[in-house]
Structures are given as structure tokens and as C-alpha cells.
Enzyme design. Structure first.
Site, PDB file in Angstrom:
ATOM      1  N   SER A   7       0.828  -1.207   0.000  1.00  0.00           N
ATOM      2  CA  SER A   7       0.000   0.000   0.000  1.00  0.00           C
ATOM      3  C   SER A   7       0.861   1.254   0.000  1.00  0.00           C
ATOM      4  O   SER A   7       0.362   2.353  -0.273  1.00  0.00           O
ATOM      5  CB  SER A   7      -0.942   0.007   1.212  1.00  0.00           C
ATOM      6  OG  SER A   7      -0.238  -0.303   2.409  1.00  0.00           O
ATOM      7  N   ASP A  39       5.210  -7.133   2.544  1.00  0.00           N
ATOM      8  CA  ASP A  39       4.451  -7.610   1.388  1.00  0.00           C
ATOM      9  C   ASP A  39       5.380  -8.010   0.250  1.00  0.00           C
ATOM     10  O   ASP A  39       6.393  -7.342   0.000  1.00  0.00           O
ATOM     11  CB  ASP A  39       3.525  -6.504   0.870  1.00  0.00           C
ATOM     12  CG  ASP A  39       2.097  -6.660   1.350  1.00  0.00           C
ATOM     13  OD1 ASP A  39       1.667  -7.805   1.593  1.00  0.00           O
ATOM     14  OD2 ASP A  39       1.406  -5.634   1.473  1.00  0.00           O
ATOM     15  N   GLU A  73      -9.615  -9.249   4.069  1.00  0.00           N
ATOM     16  CA  GLU A  73      -9.900  -7.848   3.750  1.00  0.00           C
ATOM     17  C   GLU A  73     -11.245  -7.700   3.054  1.00  0.00           C
ATOM     18  O   GLU A  73     -11.528  -8.369   2.055  1.00  0.00           O
ATOM     19  CB  GLU A  73      -8.802  -7.257   2.867  1.00  0.00           C
ATOM     20  CG  GLU A  73      -9.046  -5.797   2.504  1.00  0.00           C
ATOM     21  CD  GLU A  73      -7.858  -5.107   1.868  1.00  0.00           C
ATOM     22  OE1 GLU A  73      -7.999  -3.924   1.497  1.00  0.00           O
ATOM     23  OE2 GLU A  73      -6.790  -5.745   1.740  1.00  0.00           O
TER      24      GLU A  73
END
Length: 263
Positions: A44, A82, A180
């Protein structure tokens, strides 16, 4: 939390896990001094730190760069990094190159999105001593395939698919899984079905833990507030106010004063 065993311990004791994203040294130092359990260096950062419209525009080298910065400030916090888009779709050799970059940067574990096509890699990583966190539901790296940032698992077929994927990730050796933007009822069902902890973001209260983007929960992204975000600070206006005060004091020669000057 210092190891993946702490994740399992928290679930067994029904203690909630708090995870926050972090992308730089300065914020990592603050998180290190807080009660937060663990840090996610999320892809992100492509959107939050670099201004891209999706998470797709970030490389393994960029992830390693930010991971190293976070680790330097994170103290004894458990840091997960990530694996970026397409870094684990190029065969095991290329996969391990990306993994090696973020692990050498100091990450304690990696997170990857989805289950289909990734189970062999998860097993390989776990067998190689690399802890893996899964990520299901809304997987931002698949935003084009999913048709945008939408809640997943609305119908029975999709719910069954996500549950099966969670069980597959557990069987492959994942130590935890992020859920999510899925209905709360589905997240509760998955959490009950798994022995490993679930970390929710837009997945209701019944997950074993929660994760938010740091800048979102600090209210720094003015005009951007998804339903699942709770802001704990009006960071945008607080910081802007400080900048404006600094500007005013420079303009009126209040700063620097004698206190900030050398004799």
C-alpha cells in the site's frame, strides 16, 4: 510480539492482535514505543507514500528499501513485508529473489495475496524457513480482475471459495491470514475454522486481530475514509496547523527567537 509463535499464543488465549502498516524509520520509532503488536510494510506504500492509484506500481527493490528503513526503527516489533505484484508469478527462482530482498532487508515474515497458484510457493517458503502470512478477500493486487476495490464474498459460492482458500493456506503452512473487505459473518466462520489467527481489515470484530493503514487511522488522508477505517487523530489538519504556525512565525520574525539562536 517477536515470533510467529506469539501469533498462535494470542489466538489460543483469545487475545486480539493489533497490526499497523508502516513505511519509514520515523514512524517505525513511534510504533516501536507503542503497544502495537506487529508491523506490516505493505505494498500500500505505492499509494500512501508514492502517490500511485493502486498497489501494482511497486517493485521488490522498493519494498526492500522501505522494509529496511522500518526495521531500523522498529525495535523488537515483528515486521512482515508484502511481496509485490507479479513478484511471485514468475517461477520459484524469481520468487525467491524477491523474498530474499525483503528478508535481507530485515523482515521477519512475508505476506502474499491469494491462494490459487500460490500454495506451492507457500510450502516452499515455509520449508525454507520463511514465515508466510496469507491475504484473502479483497486482494488489492488483483484490483483489475476484481473490478475495483469492492467487498468480496457476498454470495454463497464466493464465500465457500474464500473459506476453502483459507484452509488451503493453513495446510500449506501459513502462520496467519489477512481477511480484507469480507462480510463479518464470513470472517467469523473462517476464524472459527482456522487454527491460525485471522487479521481483519473491513472484516468485522470476530477476527483474531485487526490491521489498518497508519496514515488512515491518523486521519492524514483528507477526503479518503473507507467504511472500515476509524480515525484516531485529525492528522491532516493538525500537521497543516503546525506548518501554518511555523510560516506565520517566520514571516513575523517570531522564529527563531533568542532561545533558538547561538550567542
Amino acid at each position: 510480539m517477536k515470533t510467529i509463535l506469539d501469533f498462535h499464543d494470542k489466538k489460543s488465549k483469545k487475545q486480539k492482535i493489533s497490526m499497523i502498516t508502516c513505511y519509514d524509520y520515523s514512524f517505525a520509532r513511534i510504533v516501536a514505543d507503542s503497544d502495537i503488536d506487529c508491523i506490516l510494510v505493505g505494498d500500500s506504500l505505492a499509494m500512501v507514500m508514492l502517490g500511485h492509484s493502486t498497489t501494482l506500481d511497486v517493485s521488490a527493490s522498493v519494498m526492500a528499501h522501505h522494509t529496511a528503513a522500518v526495521v531500523r526503527g522498529a525495535g523488537d516489533k515483528f515486521v512482515i513485508a508484502d511481496l509485490p505484484f507479479m513478484s511471485y508469478r514468475k517461477g520459484l527462482t524469481a520468487n525467491m529473489t524477491a523474498v530474499e530482498k525483503v528478508m535481507k532487508a530485515g523482515a521477519h515474515a512475508v505476506k502474499l495475496e491469494g491462494a490459487a497458484g500460490n500454495l506451492k510457493l507457500v510450502r516452499h517458503l515455509v520449508d525454507s524457513g520463511v514465515p508466510v502470512m496469507g491475504h484473502l478477500g479483497l486482494t488489492p493486487q488483483s484490483v483489475n480482475q476484481l473490478g475495483g476495490f469492492k467487498v468480496q464474498g457476498r454470495d454463497e459460492k464466493a464465500q465457500k471459495k474464500i473459506l476453502e482458500a483459507a484452509l488451503q493456506l493453513q495446510d500449506a503452512g501459513a502462520f496467519s491470514v489477512v481477511l480484507e473487505c469480507v462480510p463479518s459473518k464470513l470472517a467469523k466462520e473462517i476464524t472459527a475454522a482456522l487454527e491460525i489467527p485471522t487479521i481483519g481489515i473491513g472484516a468485522g470484530v470476530d477476527c483474531d486481530g485487526q490491521v489498518l493503514v497508519l496514515q488512515d487511522m491518523l486521519g492524514m488522508n483528507q477526503g479518503f475514509k473507507p467504511k472500515f477505517v476509524k480515525t484516531y487523530l485529525d492528522g491532516f489538519n493538525t500537521i497543516k496547523g503546525a506548518l501554518n504556525q511555523y510560516h506565520q512565525e517566520v514571516s513575523t520574525e517570531i522564529f527563531p527567537s533568542e532561545k533558538e539562536s547561538y550567542s
